[in-house]
Design an enzyme around this catalytic site. Structure first.
Site, PDB file in Angstrom:
ATOM      1  N   ASN A  11       0.866  -1.174   0.000  1.00  0.00           N
ATOM      2  CA  ASN A  11       0.000   0.000   0.000  1.00  0.00           C
ATOM      3  C   ASN A  11       0.909   1.232   0.000  1.00  0.00           C
ATOM      4  O   ASN A  11       1.492   1.569   1.020  1.00  0.00           O
ATOM      5  CB  ASN A  11      -0.883  -0.027   1.259  1.00  0.00           C
ATOM      6  N   TRP A  12       1.014   1.854  -1.154  1.00  0.00           N
ATOM      7  CA  TRP A  12       1.976   2.952  -1.287  1.00  0.00           C
ATOM      8  C   TRP A  12       1.478   4.252  -0.671  1.00  0.00           C
ATOM      9  O   TRP A  12       2.232   5.224  -0.597  1.00  0.00           O
ATOM     10  CB  TRP A  12       2.292   3.210  -2.763  1.00  0.00           C
ATOM     11  N   LYS A  13       0.207   4.315  -0.333  1.00  0.00           N
ATOM     12  CA  LYS A  13      -0.380   5.553   0.211  1.00  0.00           C
ATOM     13  C   LYS A  13      -0.087   6.712  -0.765  1.00  0.00           C
ATOM     14  O   LYS A  13      -0.112   6.503  -1.972  1.00  0.00           O
ATOM     15  CB  LYS A  13       0.143   5.809   1.621  1.00  0.00           C
ATOM     16  N   HIS A  98      -9.438   1.527   4.825  1.00  0.00           N
ATOM     17  CA  HIS A  98      -8.151   1.665   5.524  1.00  0.00           C
ATOM     18  C   HIS A  98      -8.329   2.620   6.711  1.00  0.00           C
ATOM     19  O   HIS A  98      -9.081   3.585   6.631  1.00  0.00           O
ATOM     20  CB  HIS A  98      -7.094   2.202   4.554  1.00  0.00           C
ATOM     21  N   GLU A 100      -6.601   4.973   7.760  1.00  0.00           N
ATOM     22  CA  GLU A 100      -6.353   6.393   7.464  1.00  0.00           C
ATOM     23  C   GLU A 100      -7.568   7.029   6.799  1.00  0.00           C
ATOM     24  O   GLU A 100      -7.860   8.203   7.006  1.00  0.00           O
ATOM     25  CB  GLU A 100      -5.088   6.535   6.587  1.00  0.00           C
ATOM     26  N   GLU A 170      -5.589  -4.711  10.472  1.00  0.00           N
ATOM     27  CA  GLU A 170      -4.508  -3.749  10.677  1.00  0.00           C
ATOM     28  C   GLU A 170      -4.762  -2.972  11.961  1.00  0.00           C
ATOM     29  O   GLU A 170      -5.510  -1.981  11.968  1.00  0.00           O
ATOM     30  CB  GLU A 170      -4.451  -2.763   9.508  1.00  0.00           C
ATOM     31  N   GLY A 176       2.518   2.226  10.673  1.00  0.00           N
ATOM     32  CA  GLY A 176       3.497   3.297  10.523  1.00  0.00           C
ATOM     33  C   GLY A 176       4.195   3.677  11.817  1.00  0.00           C
ATOM     34  O   GLY A 176       4.850   4.708  11.888  1.00  0.00           O
ATOM     35  N   SER A 216       3.403  -2.192  10.278  1.00  0.00           N
ATOM     36  CA  SER A 216       4.859  -2.260  10.515  1.00  0.00           C
ATOM     37  C   SER A 216       5.481  -3.609  10.174  1.00  0.00           C
ATOM     38  O   SER A 216       6.375  -4.068  10.880  1.00  0.00           O
ATOM     39  CB  SER A 216       5.173  -1.855  11.959  1.00  0.00           C
ATOM     40  N   GLY A 237       2.820  -1.058   4.200  1.00  0.00           N
ATOM     41  CA  GLY A 237       2.886   0.357   3.844  1.00  0.00           C
ATOM     42  C   GLY A 237       4.327   0.785   3.636  1.00  0.00           C
ATOM     43  O   GLY A 237       4.920   0.558   2.579  1.00  0.00           O
ATOM     44  N   GLY A 238       4.926   1.379   4.661  1.00  0.00           N
ATOM     45  CA  GLY A 238       6.266   1.971   4.570  1.00  0.00           C
ATOM     46  C   GLY A 238       7.292   1.069   3.900  1.00  0.00           C
ATOM     47  O   GLY A 238       8.048   1.512   3.032  1.00  0.00           O
TER      48      GLY A 238
HETATM   49  P1  PGA Z   1       2.833   0.247   7.582  1.00  0.00           P
HETATM   50  O1  PGA Z   1       1.378   0.482   6.950  1.00  0.00           O
HETATM   51  O2  PGA Z   1       3.361  -1.040   7.006  1.00  0.00           O
HETATM   52  O3  PGA Z   1       3.640   1.437   7.187  1.00  0.00           O
HETATM   53  O4  PGA Z   1       2.648   0.140   9.067  1.00  0.00           O
HETATM   54  C1  PGA Z   1       0.494  -0.573   6.712  1.00  0.00           C
HETATM   55  C2  PGA Z   1      -0.779  -0.046   6.094  1.00  0.00           C
HETATM   56  O5  PGA Z   1      -1.179   1.079   6.419  1.00  0.00           O
HETATM   57  O6  PGA Z   1      -1.413  -0.723   5.274  1.00  0.00           O
END
Ligand code: PGA
Length: 254
Positions: A11-13, A98, A100, A170, A176, A216, A237-238
């Site tokens: 997930n590149w956001k 998600h 966010e 999640e 993150g 994470s 994500g990251g």
């Molecule tokens: P993260 O994000 O791996 O940076 O914790 C995961 C996500 O939001 O899908």
């Protein structure tokens, strides 16, 4: 885990321009040769990079996902993107709900439910995200919260086919933050979700649907998480933003 096909999804956001996307997908597809073909690899770039991502991923094993969609097919919804638009571009999946989106853009369980229905109507596989906040975990509400999100998201949706549906657990406190859920904490919630899915949709559905963990994930914790009985891959994500890290997770996780 062995009975279900693993999914490793990035997930590149809000990261990567079209040019950056092109070189990333090229680089990733080159290193994927020789990796266990019994797994699915997905990338979810921002909307503006989807066309390039689909083009570069053609003929590779990388599937492309949107990060969100509107539940209507079209209309006066400035700034929004619909299911038919994602589908026409060649996306196979779409991330929905998600944390966010829930936290910063006011997405409720009702909206998530409408979005999942819209995705299914347009043959996009939803990656339905849910998870508790730190406060909710610390006050012992984790199971209540994920159950409410699960029922709110799909309680009334039929028919649901396990191969066309993905869930991502999640925990918000792990996204993150560098603070990953322990394999025991994650497994406990995954098993709970599978039990609830069995009550809602039957044993076959519950046993075959993929439930990913996200929060994470890094190359050095991917294998202990994905080897848990009820964890079928990861939403990253990251650590999905650099090919080397994402590939490290792919190698460890499958
Ligand atoms: P993260 O994000 O791996 O940076 O914790 C995961 C996500 O939001 O899908």
């Amino acid at each position: 885990m062995a009975i279900r096909k693993v999914i490793i999804a990035g997930n590149w956001k809000m990261h990567k321009t079209s040019a950056e996307t092109r070189s990333y997908i090229k680089e990733l597809s080159a290193v994927l040769d020789g990796v266990n073909p019994d797994s699915e690899i997905l990338a979810a770039p921002p909307f503006t990079s989807l066309a390039v991502a689909v083009e570069e991923a053609k003929g590779t094993r990388i599937g492309i996902a949107g990060q969100n969609l509107h539940w209507e097919d079209k209309g006066a919804f400035t700034g929004e993107i619909s299911g038919p638009m994602l589908r026409e571009l060649g996306c196979s999946h779409v991330i929905i709900g998600h944390s966010e989106r829930r936290q910063y853009f006011g997405e409720t369980d009702e909206k998530v439910n409408l979005k999942i229905a819209a995705a299914m109507n347009h043959s996009l596989i939803p990656i339905f995200c849910l998870g508790e906040s730190l406060d909710e975990r610390e006050s012992g509400k984790t199971f209540d919260v994920v159950k409410r999100q699960l029922l709110g998201g799909i309680g009334d949706l039929r028919p649901l086919e396990p191969k066309n549906f993905v869930i991502a657990y999640e925990p918000v406190w792990a996204i993150g933050t560098g603070r990953t859920a322990t394999p025991e904490q994650a497994q406990e919630v995954h098993a709970f979700l599978r039990k609830e899915l069995s009550l809602l949709l039957g044993k076959d559905f519950a046993n075959s649907v993929r439930i990913l963990y996200g929060g994470s994930i890094k190359p050095d914790n991917a294998s202990t998480l994905v080897s848990c009985e009820d964890i079928d891959g990861g939403l990253i994500g990251g650590a999905s933003l650099k090919v080397q890290d994402f590939f490290g997770i792919i190698k460890e996780g499958i």
